[in-house]
Design an enzyme around this catalytic site. Structure first.
Site, PDB file in Angstrom:
ATOM      1  N   SER A  36       6.863  33.037   0.692  1.00 21.09           N
ATOM      2  CA  SER A  36       6.704  32.644  -0.802  1.00 21.09           C
ATOM      3  C   SER A  36       5.233  32.837  -1.363  1.00 21.09           C
ATOM      4  O   SER A  36       4.590  31.915  -0.456  1.00 21.09           O
ATOM      5  CB  SER A  36       7.448  31.598  -1.225  1.00 21.09           C
ATOM      6  N   GLN A 172       8.371  56.890  -2.937  1.00 18.25           N
ATOM      7  CA  GLN A 172       8.730  55.574  -2.345  1.00 18.25           C
ATOM      8  C   GLN A 172      10.236  55.846  -1.738  1.00 18.25           C
ATOM      9  O   GLN A 172      11.087  55.049  -1.064  1.00 18.25           O
ATOM     10  CB  GLN A 172       9.007  54.380  -3.434  1.00 18.25           C
ATOM     11  N   THR A 223      -3.085  61.870  -0.755  1.00 21.37           N
ATOM     12  CA  THR A 223      -3.850  60.828  -1.361  1.00 21.37           C
ATOM     13  C   THR A 223      -4.231  59.858  -0.198  1.00 21.37           C
ATOM     14  O   THR A 223      -3.326  59.515   0.630  1.00 21.37           O
ATOM     15  CB  THR A 223      -3.254  60.469  -2.684  1.00 21.37           C
ATOM     16  N   ASP A 257      -0.147  57.734  -9.598  1.00 21.19           N
ATOM     17  CA  ASP A 257       0.457  58.326 -10.729  1.00 21.19           C
ATOM     18  C   ASP A 257      -0.570  59.040 -11.697  1.00 21.19           C
ATOM     19  O   ASP A 257      -0.367  60.031 -12.152  1.00 21.19           O
ATOM     20  CB  ASP A 257       1.428  57.480 -11.605  1.00 21.19           C
TER      21      ASP A 257
END
Length: 346
Positions: A36, A172, A223, A257
């Protein structure tokens, strides 16, 4: 050239961790990870790969057709994109689900841990691409980005049936797709976009060699972050395109993007793939300087300066000034976008 952009439309929850993820990973405990991270900041902004690319294209003077599935909570985001010149009239609006959510934590080294909630994107396969593009004056290129897997497959099949060139950008979703599905998405693509990891994953899952991919696509763009990008075409030597250096990087989310938006814009203006990669890198450098994926707004002068500084003065000649299309946006389109969020699903 008219471009349709398909893929996810989401709300981004971006967080910053003041440390390094790698310091918390114990090599002998990787089979039982339970971590966490206490973050310093939370920023909630519009996102989604299709919306991010459409935003970048609009900033460069285009009027892209955004094709995706959203929830009724998309109204404010949609109105902003419509104001910039994005054509929103092909969106599917869910009556039952919220717009997708992207939750991402970035450490000081730019590494990211992310989760994605599908939400309304699960209904993207209900979109008829032939109807979407045919009812809006037609398009010359379709970018097929990460989306509901069934929708990606249907959009690819529709492009082949309609004879519309398409860019394959599974990104993804490669982790979720199997080899046959990936081969279906990639085969006959005019453009293929991957990053370095996705490139390796694509080759591993399809069982193809690099030459097998290059015989099936027009141009393969990989990329590589701060190392720039590589442009490959069958029978030609690979060309490495340096990145536009950024000394004051803020947030890597959505930089890829922005690169795609710059690349597609240059392609629409008739530039060769290497020049398109340079322009993609230039736009990506501005996205990297801003928190959020739809917050950068470079001027024509700034873009030309970035291109000239990295690639030489001749690289700065080309597409028209940004915002050329935004001025053409009508009040009717904005009104139509707002009303669209009350429609029942198709």
């Amino acid at each position: 050239m008219r471009i349709a952009v398909t893929g996810s439309v989401a709300t981004d929850h971006l967080m910053s961790f003041p440390g390094h993820f790698s310091d918390q990973l114990l090599p002998d405990q990787l089979a039982h990870v339970s971590l966490s991270f206490l973050v310093d900041s939370l920023d909630v902004r519009p996102g989604g790969v299709a919306a991010n690319i459409a935003y970048g294209l609009a900033r460069l003077g285009h009027r892209p057709l955004l094709v995706g599935s959203v929830g009724a909570d998309f109204e404010a985001h949609g109105a902003e994109l419509a104001h910039l010149g994005v054509d929103m009239t092909a969106l599917h609006v869910s009556s039952a689900r919220h717009t997708a959510r992207f939750m991402c934590t970035t450490d000081e080294a730019g590494n990211q841990l992310a989760s994605f909630y599908t939400g309304a994107m699960a209904e993207a396969s209900s979109i008829d691409l032939a109807e979407a593009v045919g009812g809006h004056g037609g398009v010359d290129l379709v970018h097929i980005g990460a989306d509901d897997p069934d929708a990606m497959s249907l959009h690819t099949r529709a492009c082949r049936a309609l004879g519309i060139p398409f860019a394959a950008d599974p990104s993804q979703q490669l982790a979720r797709l199997d080899g046959p599905a990936i081969r279906h998405l990639v085969h006959e693509a005019r453009l293929l976009f991957t990053n370095e990891y996705e490139r390796a994953l694509l080759l591993d899952k399809t069982g193809w060699h690099e030459r097998d991919v290059l015989t099936r696509v027009g141009t393969w763009i990989t990329t590589r972050g701060a190392k720039g990008s590589v442009v490959e075409r069958c029978g030609e030597p690979a060309v490495e395109v340096p990145a536009v250096a950024v000394a004051d990087a803020v947030d890597p989310t959505g930089v890829g993007d922005a690169y795609r938006a710059g690349f597609l814009s240059a392609t629409a203006h008739g530039h060769d793939p290497v020049t398109a990669a340079q322009r993609g890198s230039a736009l990506a450098s501005f996205a990297l300087r801003h928190l959020g994926t739809q917050t950068y707004d470079p001027t024509e002068t700034q873009l030309h300066e970035a291109l000239a500084a990295t690639y030489g003065p001749e690289a700065a000649a080309g597409p028209p000034a940004p915002h050329a299309a935004a001025d053409q946006t009508t009040a009717a389109q904005t009104t139509a976008t707002r009303s669209a969020t009350t429609r029942a699903p198709r």
